[in-house]
Design a protein around this motif. Structure first.
Motif, PDB file in Angstrom:
ATOM      1  N   GLN A 156      32.053  -0.151   6.748  1.00  0.00           N
ATOM      2  CA  GLN A 156      31.808   0.093   5.290  1.00  0.00           C
ATOM      3  C   GLN A 156      30.251   0.499   5.179  1.00  0.00           C
ATOM      4  OE1 GLN A 156      33.289  -3.545   3.399  1.00  0.00           O
ATOM      5  NE2 GLN A 156      35.390  -3.107   3.775  1.00  0.00           N
ATOM      6  N   ALA A 159      29.513   3.877   6.487  1.00  0.00           N
ATOM      7  CA  ALA A 159      30.044   5.014   5.531  1.00  0.00           C
ATOM      8  C   ALA A 159      29.300   5.010   4.152  1.00  0.00           C
ATOM      9  CB  ALA A 159      31.609   4.587   5.014  1.00  0.00           C
ATOM     10  N   ALA A 160      28.782   4.061   3.508  1.00  0.00           N
ATOM     11  CA  ALA A 160      28.026   3.921   2.460  1.00  0.00           C
ATOM     12  C   ALA A 160      26.559   4.734   2.740  1.00  0.00           C
ATOM     13  CB  ALA A 160      27.636   2.502   2.098  1.00  0.00           C
ATOM     14  N   LEU A 162      25.961   6.864   5.048  1.00  0.00           N
ATOM     15  CA  LEU A 162      26.145   8.337   5.069  1.00  0.00           C
ATOM     16  C   LEU A 162      26.384   9.031   3.926  1.00  0.00           C
ATOM     17  CD1 LEU A 162      28.552   8.491   8.373  1.00  0.00           C
ATOM     18  CD2 LEU A 162      26.056   9.179   8.222  1.00  0.00           C
ATOM     19  N   GLU A 163      27.054   8.526   2.875  1.00  0.00           N
ATOM     20  CA  GLU A 163      27.044   9.061   1.736  1.00  0.00           C
ATOM     21  C   GLU A 163      25.921   9.040   0.797  1.00  0.00           C
ATOM     22  OE1 GLU A 163      30.177   8.121  -2.477  1.00  0.00           O
ATOM     23  OE2 GLU A 163      30.222   6.815  -0.550  1.00  0.00           O
ATOM     24  N   ALA A 164      25.240   7.870   0.916  1.00  0.00           N
ATOM     25  CA  ALA A 164      23.686   8.147   0.235  1.00  0.00           C
ATOM     26  C   ALA A 164      22.691   9.154   0.901  1.00  0.00           C
ATOM     27  CB  ALA A 164      23.265   6.720   0.319  1.00  0.00           C
TER      28      ALA A 164
END
Length: 508
Positions: A156, A159-160, A162-164
């Motif tokens: 998690q 993923a957070a 990479l998204e930011a």
């Protein structure tokens, strides 16, 4: 942890193993009781084999069970060590990768370095691979749940981040949260080390339990085996003791008790053969008794004529006698009286062994008994022109006078018979220490070396020719030997010319 999940699958003291051991003992005991209570095997060898098998079989089965249990314990221990080493390596790899992942994440978002960002992504893949490798190993349930939570949190967070993106203001906060991931990985490494220590302690406890159970089984099987050995020793010893008793009875001439042997068929057959031998000996004894009675009765007829003739001569019915003729008649009459006494004694004691007559020890002088025997043998010496050389010491000994007389009478008669005409017979008696030494020698051919072993056997006669008109019966030396042994002495045969030496205790 679950490193040794399989270790409890087959423990040494599991119920099925205890049941197997108890069933083995029960079966062996039942077999032993069957052998004890029903019947013997058909042969002594089968009985011996059965006893050996029943005594050894429980120990062999126990040894096999212990060997299997110890082998499985060793296998489980090896598997546990191997799994523990893999878990330790995987958790250490996961912890080190988590630390590297934390550094790469923080450096990449602070420096906005693309290379560091790519390194972070590679470390993430490595972390996931290390977690999957550790997840595939046999872990304890709490540790497995903790690992799953750690991998999920890291996924998690990754993923957070990479998204930011690495240049977002939130990326720094997300990168700092990787420190929690590293701390959790370090905690997981510590728990794995503690779990390994617990497994080592569990293996040590299991080894102690195995050792205790092996000792308990040994203490249980040894008394049982000793009991089986004792039982079969009794079964083996009983028929052997019966055989020994039967042989002893035959040797001691106790023919009234039947010889019975209970045991294997071959030993029972041997017992029946011994009993047949007992019956055969009884028949031979009866035949010997009849022979003694008949021969004694037949000897009395010519003896009566001899007595009457010597009495008529002594009474000078046929005419006057000179002094030398009177001496010859006196010797004939005296010897006929002695012969009559011997025949009557034979009639009275024909069925009894001489050893059964008690000794009559009394003080006496050997020279007096020797002089009396020499007087009776004078006629035989005159007929052969045999000279007598005497060396008789004057001393007293305590012995059976009648037995001593018979010994010397037989030795002197033997010496006279085997002396050449005109030869010399030497007789000496003296005291040496606590013994009386009687020596009788002649100038005959002596005893051949091949005949010495059988010289004192009843009815044995050597190759040397005896003089005299009456052929010997071969009983004289045998009788002399029996009397000497009864008196507690010994008789020896000299080498060369005829020489007999008798040693008797003085008993003073």
């Amino acid at each position: 942890m679950g490193v040794l999940r399989a270790r409890c699958a087959l423990r040494w003291g599991s119920p099925w193993r205890r049941s197997f051991t108890e069933a083995n003992l029960a079966g062996t005991t039942l077999a032993f009781l069957v052998v004890m209570s029903i019947h013997y095997p058909k042969s002594f060898f089968k009985l011996l084999s059965a006893g050996f098998l029943l005594a050894v079989l429980p120990l062999v089965i126990g040894l096999l069970i212990d060997t299997v249990a110890i082998g499985r314990l060793a296998t489980q221990s090896q598997r546990a060590v191997y799994d523990a080493a893999r878990v330790s390596h995987a958790t250490r790899e996961l912890s080190e990768t988590a630390s590297s992942l934390e550094r790469a994440a923080q450096q990449s978002v602070v420096l906005h370095d693309a290379a560091l960002w790519d390194s972070y992504r590679v470390l993430h893949e490595r972390f996931v691979a290390a977690g999957a490798q550790l997840h595939a190993l046999p872990l304890e349930t709490p540790m497995q749940a903790e690992l799953d939570a750690l991998l999920e949190r890291e996924q998690q967070l990754h993923a957070a981040l990479l998204e930011a993106g690495m240049q977002a203001p939130l990326a720094v906060e997300l990168a700092k949260r990787h420190a929690d991931i590293a701390d959790s990985a370090h905690q997981l490494l510590g728990r794995s080390s503690g779990a390994i220590d617990r497994e080592v302690e569990s293996l040590r406890s299991l080894a102690e339990q195995t050792e205790s159970r092996v000792k308990a089984q040994l203490f249980m099987l040894l008394p049982f085996s000793i009991f089986v050995v004792a039982g079969f020793t009794y079964l083996l010893a009983k028929p052997i003791a019966q055989l020994e008793q039967g042989i002893r009875d035959l040797g001691e001439r106790r023919f009234d008790a039947r010889i019975e042997v209970s045991g294997p068929d071959d030993l029972e057959q041997l017992g029946r053969q011994l009993d047949w031998l007992r019956l055969r000996l009884v028949q031979l004894e009866e035949q010997k008794s009849r022979f003694l009675r008949h021969i004694s009765h037949e000897l009395k007829t010519p003896l009566t004529a001899l007595r009457e003739g010597s009495d008529l001569l002594a009474e000078e019915v046929a005419g006057p006698l000179c002094a030398q003729q009177r001496e010859i008649v006196r010797i004939l009459r005296q010897n006929s009286l002695d012969l009559q006494r011997l025949i009557e004694s034979l009639l009275r004691h024909g069925e009894a062994e001489f050893q059964q007559v008690p000794l009559k020890l009394q003080p006496l002088k050997p020279r007096e008994i020797i002089a009396g025997v020499v007087e009776k043998q004078k006629l035989a010496m005159v007929a052969r022109d045999v000279k007598l050389q005497l060396q008789l010491d004057d001393f007293v000994m305590c012995t059976d006078g009648e037995r001593f007389r018979i010994v010397f009478d037989n030795l002197l008669s033997n010496a006279i018979k085997f002396s050449p005409d005109g030869g010399t017979v030497s007789v000496s008696v003296r005291k040496t220490g606590s013994q009386a030494l009687l020596e009788v020698g002649d100038e005959g051919p002596g005893v051949a070396a091949a005949e010495r072993e059988h010289l004192f056997d009843p009815f044995y006669q050597g190759q040397a020719m005896a003089g005299g008109v009456v052929k010997g019966s071969g009983l004289g030396l045998s009788i002399a030997m029996e009397h000497v042994l009864t008196l507690g002495g010994q008789i020896d045969v000299g080498i060369g010319r005829g020489q007999f030496t008798v040693k008797l205790p003085l008993n003073l």
